[in-house]
Design an enzyme around this catalytic site. Structure first.
Site, PDB file in Angstrom:
ATOM      1  N   HIS A  63       0.819  -1.223   0.000  1.00  0.00           N
ATOM      2  CA  HIS A  63       0.000   0.000   0.000  1.00  0.00           C
ATOM      3  C   HIS A  63       0.851   1.271   0.000  1.00  0.00           C
ATOM      4  CE1 HIS A  63       0.374  -0.108   4.527  1.00  0.00           C
ATOM      5  NE2 HIS A  63       0.417   1.197   4.342  1.00  0.00           N
ATOM      6  N   ASP A 123       0.153  -7.554   1.274  1.00  0.00           N
ATOM      7  CA  ASP A 123       0.572  -6.165   1.471  1.00  0.00           C
ATOM      8  C   ASP A 123       2.093  -6.051   1.582  1.00  0.00           C
ATOM      9  OD1 ASP A 123       0.238  -3.458   1.630  1.00  0.00           O
ATOM     10  OD2 ASP A 123      -0.322  -3.419   3.748  1.00  0.00           O
ATOM     11  N   GLY A 145       3.349   6.695   7.830  1.00  0.00           N
ATOM     12  CA  GLY A 145       4.735   6.861   7.405  1.00  0.00           C
ATOM     13  C   GLY A 145       5.637   5.776   7.951  1.00  0.00           C
ATOM     14  N   SER A 152       4.666   2.645   7.939  1.00  0.00           N
ATOM     15  CA  SER A 152       4.326   1.440   7.180  1.00  0.00           C
ATOM     16  C   SER A 152       5.495   0.974   6.327  1.00  0.00           C
ATOM     17  CB  SER A 152       3.122   1.706   6.278  1.00  0.00           C
ATOM     18  OG  SER A 152       1.962   1.925   7.025  1.00  0.00           O
ATOM     19  N   LEU A 210     -10.790 -19.395  -2.950  1.00  0.00           N
ATOM     20  CA  LEU A 210     -10.970 -20.816  -3.251  1.00  0.00           C
ATOM     21  C   LEU A 210     -12.430 -21.127  -3.519  1.00  0.00           C
ATOM     22  CD1 LEU A 210      -9.707 -23.626  -3.478  1.00  0.00           C
ATOM     23  CD2 LEU A 210      -9.960 -23.860  -0.993  1.00  0.00           C
ATOM     24  N   GLY A 211     -13.320 -20.465  -2.791  1.00  0.00           N
ATOM     25  CA  GLY A 211     -14.756 -20.685  -3.017  1.00  0.00           C
ATOM     26  C   GLY A 211     -15.344 -21.813  -2.206  1.00  0.00           C
ATOM     27  N   VAL A 212     -14.877 -21.979  -0.967  1.00  0.00           N
ATOM     28  CA  VAL A 212     -15.437 -23.022  -0.113  1.00  0.00           C
ATOM     29  C   VAL A 212     -15.864 -22.425   1.219  1.00  0.00           C
ATOM     30  CG1 VAL A 212     -13.967 -24.804  -1.126  1.00  0.00           C
ATOM     31  CG2 VAL A 212     -13.253 -23.675   0.975  1.00  0.00           C
TER      32      VAL A 212
END
Length: 376
Positions: free
Chosen positions: A115, A145, A217, A219, A276-278
């Protein structure tokens, strides 16, 4: 003409010195007061503060080491600025912001938060000695990130020592060095407040919590232990004011190492978030009995799968028991979410599962979920 005898100035100077010497000899109390006036006595003796002095020296040692590899990162990007009082009026302006980072390789590779450099048109790395380099983008992992940059120079740089974040304990010293509010080489000290803090955001990854002062700052800068080793990457805070409230979070360096390996395998790319969709959970005793899952087996049970998801396309089924992912044990759903996030969109997730009492392995490409109109 009459000639006058003149006394040389050195005679007056010698006379003054003799006078001061005699004055100090015959008036010792005045001499003592004068000595005290120009000396700097300590209210508390060093012997009484020996332990505090040792700690102070330890902090100084860490700072001397850290300032060699901690850098500031300045980014610039063009943004549209809208006039607050004239509707429809706007102008383009170059906006600057600053973050932190640290060198991990003598060739000049620098780690920071994604970011910090997101959407940046210009990225500059400011060294502790004031030198400024235009940074080269190597790659990034959006969900984790983390971003990797390169200083375009043939010079050799002093890299940080990467520690073992699995070894930290609550109460350990935690030290941050960075550029909060653009104030370069700022050194703050606190402790590790919590380990493995989960469910802070959509990343699903765990964080180190610390009360070390972290502000905008900071980060991308390192979280250090008392040995000067990097144990985390400072990432975010929780505060109602936007400034440090003693609740800061850092990415554990062991997780960051795995992310950096992924970035090295995808140079020039930003690894995007994947799903993943579970829907999965820890199995109940009834589930274990009916599905033949051993009592001692550790993992998560899939109880639903999204249509057209990576899981469905990759062959995962309802009531599959996921024991491992990418060679690591899955203890709970956050472990699975972390591995999905680590691999990223376009990568392949390797699962070890138990299906109908038989152990199997699946390789599931993490593709974007497609939704068809009229279907769930």
């Amino acid at each position: 003409m009459e000639r006058k005898n003149s006394i040389p100035p050195v005679v007056y100077i010698n006379f003054a010195l003799v006078f001061v010497l005699l004055f100090a000899i015959f008036f010792p109390e005045i001499r003592s007061a004068t000595t005290k006036l120009f000396s700097s006595p300590k209210p508390i003796s060093a012997s009484k503060q020996s332990q505090a002095i040792q700690i102070q020296s330890s902090f100084r040692n860490v700072y001397r080491e850290a300032q060699q590899f901690v850098v500031s990162i300045r980014t610039k990007k063009t943004e549209m600025i809208f006039h607050p009082y004239a509707f429809g009026e706007s102008r383009e302006d170059r906006i600057s912001s600053i973050g932190s980072g640290f060198i991990i390789d003598e060739r000049g590779f620098v780690v920071t938060n994604y970011h910090v450099i997101k959407n940046a048109e210009i990225i500059e790395i400011i060294m502790s000695d004031g030198r400024i380099f235009p940074a080269r983008y190597v790659g990034s992992h959006e969900r984790a990130d983390i971003a990797l940059l390169k200083i375009p120079s043939e010079d050799k740089f002093t890299p940080a020592f990467l520690g073992n974040s699995d070894e930290i304990e609550v109460g350990d010293w935690a030290i941050a060095v960075g550029s909060p509010y653009g104030l370069e080489k700022t050194f703050t000290v606190g402790v590790v407040s919590a380990k493995s803090r989960e469910d802070l955001d959509e990343t699903g990854q765990t964080h180190i919590q610390t009360d070390t002062a972290i502000n905008p700052g900071s980060s991308g800068g390192p979280l250090l232990n008392i040995y000067g080793e990097v144990v985390g990457i400072n990432r975010m805070i929780r505060s109602s004011s936007g400034a440090s409230a003693g609740i800061g979070f850092a990415i554990p360096i062991n997780y960051a190492k795995r992310v950096l390996r992924q970035i090295e395998q995808n140079v020039g790319q930003n690894i995007r978030p994947a799903t993943l969709g579970v829907m999965a959970t820890a199995p109940l005793p009834d589930h274990r009995r009916s599905l033949g899952i051993p009592r001692e087996a550790v993992g998560v049970l899939v109880y639903d799968i999204e249509p057209n998801s990576a899981a469905e396309k990759g062959g995962l089924r309802r009531y599959d028991f996921i024991e491992g992912a990418n060679g690591l044990a899955i203890r709970h759903i956050n472990d699975l979410r972390e591995q999905v996030g680590l691999v990223g969109l376009g990568g392949v997730l390797r699962l070890k599962i138990l299906r109908d009492t038989q152990e199997m392995e699946l390789s599931i490409p993490l593709v974007e979920t497609t939704y068809q109109k009229g279907k769930k």
